[in-house]
Design a protein around this motif. Structure first.
Motif, PDB file in Angstrom:
ATOM      1  N   ALA A  78       0.572  -1.172  -0.201  1.00 13.31           N
ATOM      2  CA  ALA A  78       0.264  -0.558  -0.275  1.00 13.31           C
ATOM      3  C   ALA A  78       0.662   1.189   0.092  1.00 13.31           C
ATOM      4  O   ALA A  78       1.909   1.434   0.789  1.00 13.31           O
ATOM      5  N   GLY A  79       0.756   2.151  -1.243  1.00 11.35           N
ATOM      6  CA  GLY A  79       1.466   3.149  -1.012  1.00 11.35           C
ATOM      7  C   GLY A  79       0.949   4.539  -0.710  1.00 11.35           C
ATOM      8  O   GLY A  79      -0.520   5.126  -1.019  1.00 11.35           O
ATOM      9  N   GLY A  80       1.600   5.163   0.277  1.00 13.39           N
ATOM     10  CA  GLY A  80       1.522   6.236   0.450  1.00 13.39           C
ATOM     11  C   GLY A  80       1.589   7.764  -0.981  1.00 13.39           C
ATOM     12  O   GLY A  80       0.549   8.449  -0.582  1.00 13.39           O
ATOM     13  N   ASP A  81       1.406   7.567  -2.086  1.00 13.94           N
ATOM     14  CA  ASP A  81       0.854   8.226  -3.313  1.00 13.94           C
ATOM     15  C   ASP A  81      -0.057   7.664  -4.048  1.00 13.94           C
ATOM     16  O   ASP A  81      -0.958   8.063  -5.239  1.00 13.94           O
ATOM     17  N   GLY A  82      -1.217   6.663  -3.195  1.00 12.44           N
ATOM     18  CA  GLY A  82      -2.372   6.363  -3.470  1.00 12.44           C
ATOM     19  C   GLY A  82      -2.992   5.145  -4.239  1.00 12.44           C
ATOM     20  O   GLY A  82      -3.329   4.774  -5.009  1.00 12.44           O
ATOM     21  N   SER A  83      -1.394   4.612  -4.452  1.00  9.55           N
ATOM     22  CA  SER A  83      -1.291   3.349  -5.304  1.00  9.55           C
ATOM     23  C   SER A  83      -1.246   2.047  -4.312  1.00  9.55           C
ATOM     24  O   SER A  83      -0.735   1.953  -3.538  1.00  9.55           O
ATOM     25  N   ILE A  84      -1.158   1.297  -4.828  1.00  4.79           N
ATOM     26  CA  ILE A  84      -0.889   0.170  -4.805  1.00  4.79           C
ATOM     27  C   ILE A  84      -0.135  -1.495  -5.792  1.00  4.79           C
ATOM     28  O   ILE A  84      -0.172  -0.919  -6.901  1.00  4.79           O
ATOM     29  N   GLN A  85       1.036  -2.120  -4.957  1.00  7.99           N
ATOM     30  CA  GLN A  85       2.685  -1.734  -6.343  1.00  7.99           C
ATOM     31  C   GLN A  85       2.105  -4.069  -6.100  1.00  7.99           C
ATOM     32  O   GLN A  85       2.243  -4.314  -4.761  1.00  7.99           O
ATOM     33  N   VAL A  86       1.932  -4.599  -6.980  1.00  6.71           N
ATOM     34  CA  VAL A  86       2.811  -6.109  -6.746  1.00  6.71           C
ATOM     35  C   VAL A  86       3.598  -5.795  -7.297  1.00  6.71           C
ATOM     36  O   VAL A  86       4.290  -5.465  -7.735  1.00  6.71           O
ATOM     37  N   TRP A  87       4.476  -6.902  -6.288  1.00  6.30           N
ATOM     38  CA  TRP A  87       5.682  -7.151  -6.645  1.00  6.30           C
ATOM     39  C   TRP A  87       5.914  -8.037  -6.514  1.00  6.30           C
ATOM     40  O   TRP A  87       5.642  -9.575  -5.879  1.00  6.30           O
ATOM     41  N   ASP A  88       7.634  -8.379  -6.956  1.00  3.92           N
ATOM     42  CA  ASP A  88       7.519 -10.087  -7.098  1.00  3.92           C
ATOM     43  C   ASP A  88       8.678 -10.291  -6.149  1.00  3.92           C
ATOM     44  O   ASP A  88       9.971  -9.533  -6.507  1.00  3.92           O
ATOM     45  N   VAL A  89       9.489 -11.328  -5.268  1.00  9.65           N
ATOM     46  CA  VAL A  89      10.734 -11.479  -4.757  1.00  9.65           C
ATOM     47  C   VAL A  89      12.017 -11.794  -5.269  1.00  9.65           C
ATOM     48  O   VAL A  89      12.440 -11.413  -5.164  1.00  9.65           O
ATOM     49  N   LEU A  90      11.532 -12.323  -7.046  1.00 10.43           N
ATOM     50  CA  LEU A  90      12.789 -13.030  -7.648  1.00 10.43           C
ATOM     51  C   LEU A  90      12.619 -11.963  -9.019  1.00 10.43           C
ATOM     52  O   LEU A  90      13.116 -11.858  -9.905  1.00 10.43           O
ATOM     53  N   GLN A  91      12.342 -10.583  -8.758  1.00  5.45           N
ATOM     54  CA  GLN A  91      11.950  -9.619 -10.261  1.00  5.45           C
ATOM     55  C   GLN A  91      12.440  -8.133  -9.072  1.00  5.45           C
ATOM     56  O   GLN A  91      11.855  -7.169  -8.083  1.00  5.45           O
ATOM     57  N   PRO A  92      13.778  -8.384  -9.074  1.00  4.64           N
ATOM     58  CA  PRO A  92      14.605  -7.087  -7.737  1.00  4.64           C
ATOM     59  C   PRO A  92      14.408  -5.532  -9.050  1.00  4.64           C
ATOM     60  O   PRO A  92      15.030  -4.688  -7.955  1.00  4.64           O
ATOM     61  N   LYS A  93      14.014  -4.983  -9.740  1.00  2.00           N
ATOM     62  CA  LYS A  93      13.746  -4.329 -10.421  1.00  2.00           C
ATOM     63  C   LYS A  93      12.894  -2.850  -9.831  1.00  2.00           C
ATOM     64  O   LYS A  93      13.068  -1.774 -10.276  1.00  2.00           O
ATOM     65  N   GLY A  94      11.942  -3.536  -9.870  1.00  2.54           N
ATOM     66  CA  GLY A  94      10.896  -3.164  -9.711  1.00  2.54           C
ATOM     67  C   GLY A  94       9.731  -3.650  -9.020  1.00  2.54           C
ATOM     68  O   GLY A  94       9.484  -5.050  -9.605  1.00  2.54           O
ATOM     69  N   PRO A  95       8.268  -2.686  -8.474  1.00  5.83           N
ATOM     70  CA  PRO A  95       7.353  -3.538  -9.531  1.00  5.83           C
ATOM     71  C   PRO A  95       6.760  -4.280  -9.803  1.00  5.83           C
ATOM     72  O   PRO A  95       6.799  -3.937 -11.701  1.00  5.83           O
ATOM     73  N   LEU A  96       5.529  -5.339 -10.371  1.00  4.00           N
ATOM     74  CA  LEU A  96       5.269  -5.965 -11.459  1.00  4.00           C
ATOM     75  C   LEU A  96       4.261  -4.548 -12.374  1.00  4.00           C
ATOM     76  O   LEU A  96       4.031  -4.436 -13.110  1.00  4.00           O
ATOM     77  N   LYS A  97       3.666  -3.880 -11.068  1.00  2.72           N
ATOM     78  CA  LYS A  97       2.519  -3.499 -11.953  1.00  2.72           C
ATOM     79  C   LYS A  97       2.351  -2.440 -10.221  1.00  2.72           C
ATOM     80  O   LYS A  97       2.009  -3.243  -9.302  1.00  2.72           O
ATOM     81  N   ILE A  98       1.670  -1.433 -10.992  1.00  2.00           N
ATOM     82  CA  ILE A  98       1.401  -0.464 -10.444  1.00  2.00           C
ATOM     83  C   ILE A  98      -0.200  -0.216 -10.248  1.00  2.00           C
ATOM     84  O   ILE A  98      -0.438   0.964 -11.036  1.00  2.00           O
ATOM     85  N   LEU A  99      -1.059  -0.028  -9.306  1.00  2.00           N
ATOM     86  CA  LEU A  99      -2.617   0.339  -9.696  1.00  2.00           C
ATOM     87  C   LEU A  99      -2.848   1.403  -9.117  1.00  2.00           C
ATOM     88  O   LEU A  99      -2.585   1.316  -7.585  1.00  2.00           O
ATOM     89  N   LYS A 100      -3.273   2.268  -9.570  1.00  2.00           N
ATOM     90  CA  LYS A 100      -3.487   3.677  -8.728  1.00  2.00           C
ATOM     91  C   LYS A 100      -5.101   4.405  -8.787  1.00  2.00           C
ATOM     92  O   LYS A 100      -4.638   5.064 -10.243  1.00  2.00           O
ATOM     93  N   GLU A 101      -6.325   4.011  -7.868  1.00  2.00           N
ATOM     94  CA  GLU A 101      -7.153   4.860  -8.322  1.00  2.00           C
ATOM     95  C   GLU A 101      -7.710   5.869  -7.125  1.00  2.00           C
ATOM     96  O   GLU A 101      -8.310   6.842  -7.221  1.00  2.00           O
ATOM     97  N   HIS A 102      -7.255   5.156  -6.157  1.00  2.00           N
ATOM     98  CA  HIS A 102      -7.122   6.222  -4.937  1.00  2.00           C
ATOM     99  C   HIS A 102      -6.189   7.308  -4.530  1.00  2.00           C
ATOM    100  O   HIS A 102      -5.038   7.604  -5.616  1.00  2.00           O
ATOM    101  N   SER A 103      -6.967   8.740  -4.509  1.00  2.00           N
ATOM    102  CA  SER A 103      -6.985   9.837  -4.437  1.00  2.00           C
ATOM    103  C   SER A 103      -6.173   9.807  -2.980  1.00  2.00           C
ATOM    104  O   SER A 103      -5.433  11.045  -3.284  1.00  2.00           O
ATOM    105  N   LYS A 104      -5.482   9.324  -2.040  1.00  2.00           N
ATOM    106  CA  LYS A 104      -5.251  10.106  -0.783  1.00  2.00           C
ATOM    107  C   LYS A 104      -4.838   8.770  -0.651  1.00  2.00           C
ATOM    108  O   LYS A 104      -4.227   7.360  -1.034  1.00  2.00           O
TER     109      LYS A 104
END
Length: 314
Positions: A78-104
């Motif tokens: 859960a992100g402070g930018d209003g996003s939720i991020q999907v992470w993969d332990v085997l993929q160290p470069k960054g989130p697989l997906k960022i989903l942002k609909e919340h405004s806060k």
């Protein structure tokens, strides 16, 4: 007692893996979540302490984390930018997906345990609750009803499609996604903001709430006018309530009074006070694989794993 120092990050949430008894994740923030970025730690419990498996940095604070129930390497934060991020332990470069609909800021995320779909529920400072299928690019439902920040949201471990939410509007609400967008049960639970809730793992009709008023209350959703138990002992706000997966009458809680406390709900009494932090204790989770084992995290930057005797089944 295995521990880990998050080095300049303040712990907000911790959760054990549903697949591996030795693995946990911690969501954390810089500058107490007011500014700066966030870090997601994936750790293994080893003989010499907690060993980092993966460390993910994010551009905004991370306030909660939940493991996938269908893939041992996937997490949602859960992100402070209003996003939720999907992470993969085997993929160290960054989130697989960022989903942002919340405004806060997103306060809480939780992965459903009772359905085969990839269902995640999120709650936010925007007073909204959203249900996501993380294989899709948009949320599949938005639940409106709370009039203040929704601090916590958690799926029922036994009732399919059902989750509870805790809000600053001093209510706990139960929602059934099969029955529409309105809440199924409304509980006028406390006199102050409610920061956390959790379901009993043994009785599908029982859930617990923790509030700024310093109280923990137990509710039967079939007759929620009055609590079936009330627990007193914390000096300040209850930040997290978690029910023991191995004992139906056992709870653990964290608080702004720097402590973790354990409780017997049947006798309505405090069993143990654990004082190993020097700041607000935020995150808390029980290990579903190891009876009585707890992980917590705090604003002092320390993650602890331990096994209070009061939480171990006889």
């Amino acid at each position: 007692m295995p521990s880990f120092q998050t080095s300049g990050r303040h712990g907000y949430s911790v959760q054990f893996s549903p697949f591996f008894p030795h693995r946990l994740a911690c969501a954390s923030c810089q500058y107490y979540g007011i500014a700066g970025g966030g870090t997601l730690f994936v750790l293994d419990v080893a003989q010499d302490g907690l060993r980092p498996v993966q460390v993910f940095d994010f551009s905004d604070g991370l306030f909660d984390v939940t493991w996938a129930e269908n893939n041992e390497n996937i997490l949602v934060a859960a992100g402070g930018d209003g996003s939720i991020q999907v992470w993969d332990v085997l993929q160290p470069k960054g989130p697989l997906k960022i989903l942002k609909e919340h405004s806060k800021e997103v306060n809480a995320v939780n992965w459903s345990q009772t359905r085969n779909e990839n269902l995640v529920v999120s709650s936010s400072w925007d007073n909204l609750i959203k249900v996501w299928d993380v294989s899709q690019s948009q949320s599949i439902r938005t639940h409106v009803g709370h009039s203040h920040i929704v601090y916590d949201v958690v799926w029922s471990p036994q009732l399919p499609g059902t989750f509870a939410s805790a809000s600053g509007d001093r209510t706990v609400r139960v929602w059934d996604i099969r029955g529409g967008d309105s809440c199924a049960v409304l509980i006028q639970a406390h006199s102050e903001e409610i920061l956390s809730c959790d379901w009993c793992k043994y009785d599908k009709n029982q859930l617990f709430s923790g509030s700024v008023d310093g109280l923990i209350r137990g509710w039967d959703i079939r007759s929620p006018r009055l609590p079936f138990c009330e627990l007193r002992g914390h000096e300040y706000a209850i930040r997290r309530v978690r029910a023991n997966p191995f004992l139906g009458t056992s709870l653990a809680t964290t608080s702004y009074d720097f402590t973790v406390r354990t409780w017997d709900t049947s006798q309505q009494r405090m069993l143990e006070t654990i004082q190993h932090h020097t700041e607000f204790v935020y995150g808390l989770d029980f290990n579903i694989h190891v009876p009585g084992q707890i992980a917590d995290c705090a604003w002092d930057g320390v993650i602890q794993v331990y096994q209070p005797q009061s939480c171990v089944p006889p």
